[in-house]
Enzyme design. Structure first.
Site, mmCIF file in Angstrom:
data_model
loop_
_atom_site.group_PDB
_atom_site.id
_atom_site.type_symbol
_atom_site.label_atom_id
_atom_site.label_comp_id
_atom_site.label_asym_id
_atom_site.label_seq_id
_atom_site.Cartn_x
_atom_site.Cartn_y
_atom_site.Cartn_z
ATOM 1 N N HIS A 160 -5.531 -33.314 17.715
ATOM 2 C CA HIS A 160 -4.438 -34.172 18.188
ATOM 3 C C HIS A 160 -3.274 -33.351 18.715
ATOM 4 O O HIS A 160 -2.154 -33.844 18.785
ATOM 5 C CB HIS A 160 -3.988 -35.098 17.050
ATOM 6 N N LYS A 168 0.840 -1.197 0.000
ATOM 7 C CA LYS A 168 0.000 0.000 0.000
ATOM 8 C C LYS A 168 0.882 1.256 0.000
ATOM 9 O O LYS A 168 0.695 2.152 -0.802
ATOM 10 C CB LYS A 168 -0.913 -0.031 1.231
HETATM 11 O O1 F6P Z 1 3.195 -2.796 9.716
HETATM 12 C C1 F6P Z 1 1.839 -3.060 9.597
HETATM 13 C C2 F6P Z 1 1.344 -2.775 8.221
HETATM 14 O O2 F6P Z 1 1.251 -1.413 8.029
HETATM 15 C C3 F6P Z 1 0.016 -3.460 7.961
HETATM 16 O O3 F6P Z 1 -1.056 -2.769 8.452
HETATM 17 C C4 F6P Z 1 0.057 -3.620 6.496
HETATM 18 O O4 F6P Z 1 -0.888 -4.543 6.046
HETATM 19 C C5 F6P Z 1 1.475 -4.059 6.285
HETATM 20 O O5 F6P Z 1 2.207 -3.309 7.228
HETATM 21 C C6 F6P Z 1 2.038 -3.868 4.928
HETATM 22 O O6 F6P Z 1 2.011 -2.531 4.531
HETATM 23 P P1 F6P Z 1 2.187 -2.119 3.026
HETATM 24 O O7 F6P Z 1 1.101 -2.729 2.236
HETATM 25 O O8 F6P Z 1 2.155 -0.623 3.018
HETATM 26 O O9 F6P Z 1 3.525 -2.646 2.562
#
Ligand code: F6P
Length: 546
Positions: free
Chosen positions: A386, A208
């Site tokens: 188990h 992201k």
């Molecule tokens: O460190 C946590 C986090 O920000 C998560 O919330 C997120 O899913 C992950 O890291 C990966 O972030 P990015 O998609 O920005 O690489």
């Protein structure tokens, strides 16, 4: 910000505490005195049959829990979320994963702009690309067909697609190989690529922010691995695509923005696998199946938005968690799927639930004075039987559990393997029965067990479970299950008055890791390092250089 009276001072909270002190529900007795319980304590939504009759509750418990939900404004916050209001207060963002599965003609506005057309434009772009990879039209730099797809991402940019790929394996293109790399431990990328031909491999860099150190490090190593074999920078354009909200960083990394599939800051990482982050999954199952999955999500979104409280499944599951965590001192919640394909389901839910509701500060910045999110754990059921079920049956802890099972095995199975499904499900039903009703000392004695063994062989029962049954694990059913848990987490966060959509708790470790790294690689002094960590770093360096 709206005034939020202290949760534990609310009359609805106190009424629940009184109720808990007055009544100790006994499941044997509840079923004996209420012949309609098994039929009444069921919610059916979409393809899901959710049976909560084996919960330690009565009608009064449910009424009081619903009153708490109403008093704490769960429905108002839900409506604000669906409307695109900035309910993620600490990041000042809208929370609109529900827009990712909105129908094309729906209108969901963020700051006056309808975001649904953008969502569908990206889905179209993904579908076009997925189609080209699946058909072989999209080739690698040397003209070879893409045979391997490697998703590099972490957290929400890994767990969702990796979980869903496993869950929907019978629907995947079996002539393609899919791998998911997340760990910055070089072994992860090494194992994922060691038997692959770079000329046939597509890397999907999912992030992201496009700043996550693990992902960028692995992506850089993957690019080196590719270029070591193909020896031409131009190859990157055919072998790397990005899934991100950050065009600038994607270009900086060297990926053509044309090869970027966009999403938006109003999609939280752990709520993102039905966005562009699901590209690897879409390549695996194809755009039509992906859309079926989105339809499944939407079905539960609509249910959560419109169903009355009495039959609202996410509300119910959320409130049951509050009953156990806040009134009966449960610390954990087990999710136990009876499906091999759901092997990563609980790991996915761990991020969804624990990153969302692992909070100890209220939305207004005041500390919470009540329990918040549980430890979520579990693995596929029969294996667990188990291993750790002993503790659930006879240990000292209260562990509410969700059992998830399917009436039919996947269509690919035939003959004896198909027939094994009834045995799997016999275990599924037997476990919830044993957990609920146990076995009394009298019953053990009646079997002729020696007196000194009786206590050891007695099961006290009274362990609460929810049973979630569906016909088959299809893309739509997976979407329904995930949306169910997303909204369950929402309900709990709303009652606890916490921001379920930020994750500041992961930041400190990230910052410290950056500070510590030079001490490991170069032996540099790290100012302000505490004595314990300093000694450990010294030990590490001695061992490393021995
Ligand atoms: O460190 C946590 C986090 O920000 C998560 O919330 C997120 O899913 C992950 O890291 C990966 O972030 P990015 O998609 O920005 O690489």
């Amino acid at each position: 910000m709206a005034e939020f009276p202290k949760l534990t001072d609310r009359p609805e909270w106190k009424a629940l505490a009184d109720h808990r002190d007055r009544e100790r529900p006994d499941l044997r007795e509840l079923f004996a005195t209420d012949p309609g319980r098994a039929e009444r304590y069921v919610v059916r939504v979409g393809d899901l049959h959710i049976d909560y009759s084996k919960q330690l509750i009565t009608d009064e418990t449910l009424t009081l829990l619903r009153e708490l939900a109403a008093a704490t404004g769960v429905f108002a916050l839900r409506d604000a979320m669906f409307r695109g209001e900035r309910i993620n207060v600490t990041e000042d963002r809208a929370v609109l994963h529900t827009a990712l599965r909105a129908a094309p003609d729906a209108v969901v506005e963020v700051d006056g702009e309808n975001v649904v057309p953008q969502v569908h434009a990206v889905l179209e772009k993904m579908a076009g690309f997925a189609g080209r990879v699946r058909s072989g039209e999209w080739t690698g730099h040397t003209g070879k067909r893409i045979r391997n797809v490697v998703n590099i991402g972490i957290g929400g940019s890994d767990l969702g697609p990796a979980m869903a790929y496993e869950a929907l394996r019978p629907f995947t293109a079996r002539d393609l190989t899919f791998r998911f790399v997340s760990n910055v431990d070089g072994a992860d990328l090494h194992e994922a690529t060691r038997d692959l031909d770079p000329a046939e491999t597509l890397f999907i860099i999912a992030s992201k922010t496009f700043t996550t150190i693990e992902t960028i490090t692995n992506a850089t190593s993957a690019r080196k691995w590719l270029l070591a074999a193909l020896a031409d920078e131009k190859a990157v354009a055919r072998h790397f695509v990005a899934l991100s909200t950050n065009t600038e960083k994607v270009s900086e990394f060297g990926i053509d923005p044309d090869n970027m599939f966009e999403f938006w800051d109003w999609v939280g990482g752990r709520y993102s696998y039905d966005s562009a982050i699901g590209l690897s999954l879409m390549i695996a199952i194809g755009p039509d199946r992906f859309r079926e999955m989105l339809d499944g999500f939407r079905l539960i979104d609509d249910h959560f938005r419109t169903a009355p409280a009495e039959s609202n499944a996410p509300l119910l599951l959320g409130l049951l968690g509050i009953w156990y965590g806040n009134f009966l001192d449960a610390q954990t919640h087990a999710v136990l799927p009876y499906s091999h394909y759901l092997s990563k389901f609980t790991a996915y839910l761990q991020q969804l639930d624990m990153e969302s509701n692992g909070k100890s500060v209220q939305r207004d910045g005041n500390p919470v004075e009540w329990q918040t999110g549980p430890v979520v754990w579990g693995t596929p059921g029969t294996n667990g039987q188990h291993a750790y079920y002993q503790l659930i049956h006879q240990g000292t802890k209260l562990i509410p559990a969700d059992f998830i099972g399917f009436a039919r095995p996947v269509t690919e199975l035939s003959g004896e393997l198909k027939a094994q499904h009834d045995l799997l499900m016999a275990n599924f039903f037997a476990q919830t029965q044993a957990l609920a009703f146990g076995k009394t000392a009298e019953e053990v004695r009646a079997e002729g067990v020696a007196e000194e063994q009786v206590a050891h062989r007695t099961f006290r029962g009274g362990h609460p479970t929810t049973t979630i049954l569906a016909t088959e694990l299809t893309p739509s059913v997976l979407g329904q299950l995930i949306a169910l848990y997303e909204h369950k987490v929402f309900v709990q966060g709303a009652v606890w008055n916490i921001d379920s959509f930020d994750q500041w708790g992961v930041e400190l470790g990230k910052v410290l890791a950056k500070r510590v790294e030079p001490a490991l690689t170069e032996g540099a002094d790290v100012p302000g390092l505490d004595p314990s960590t300093q000694a450990l770093v010294a030990a590490y360096r001695t061992l490393k250089n021995a």
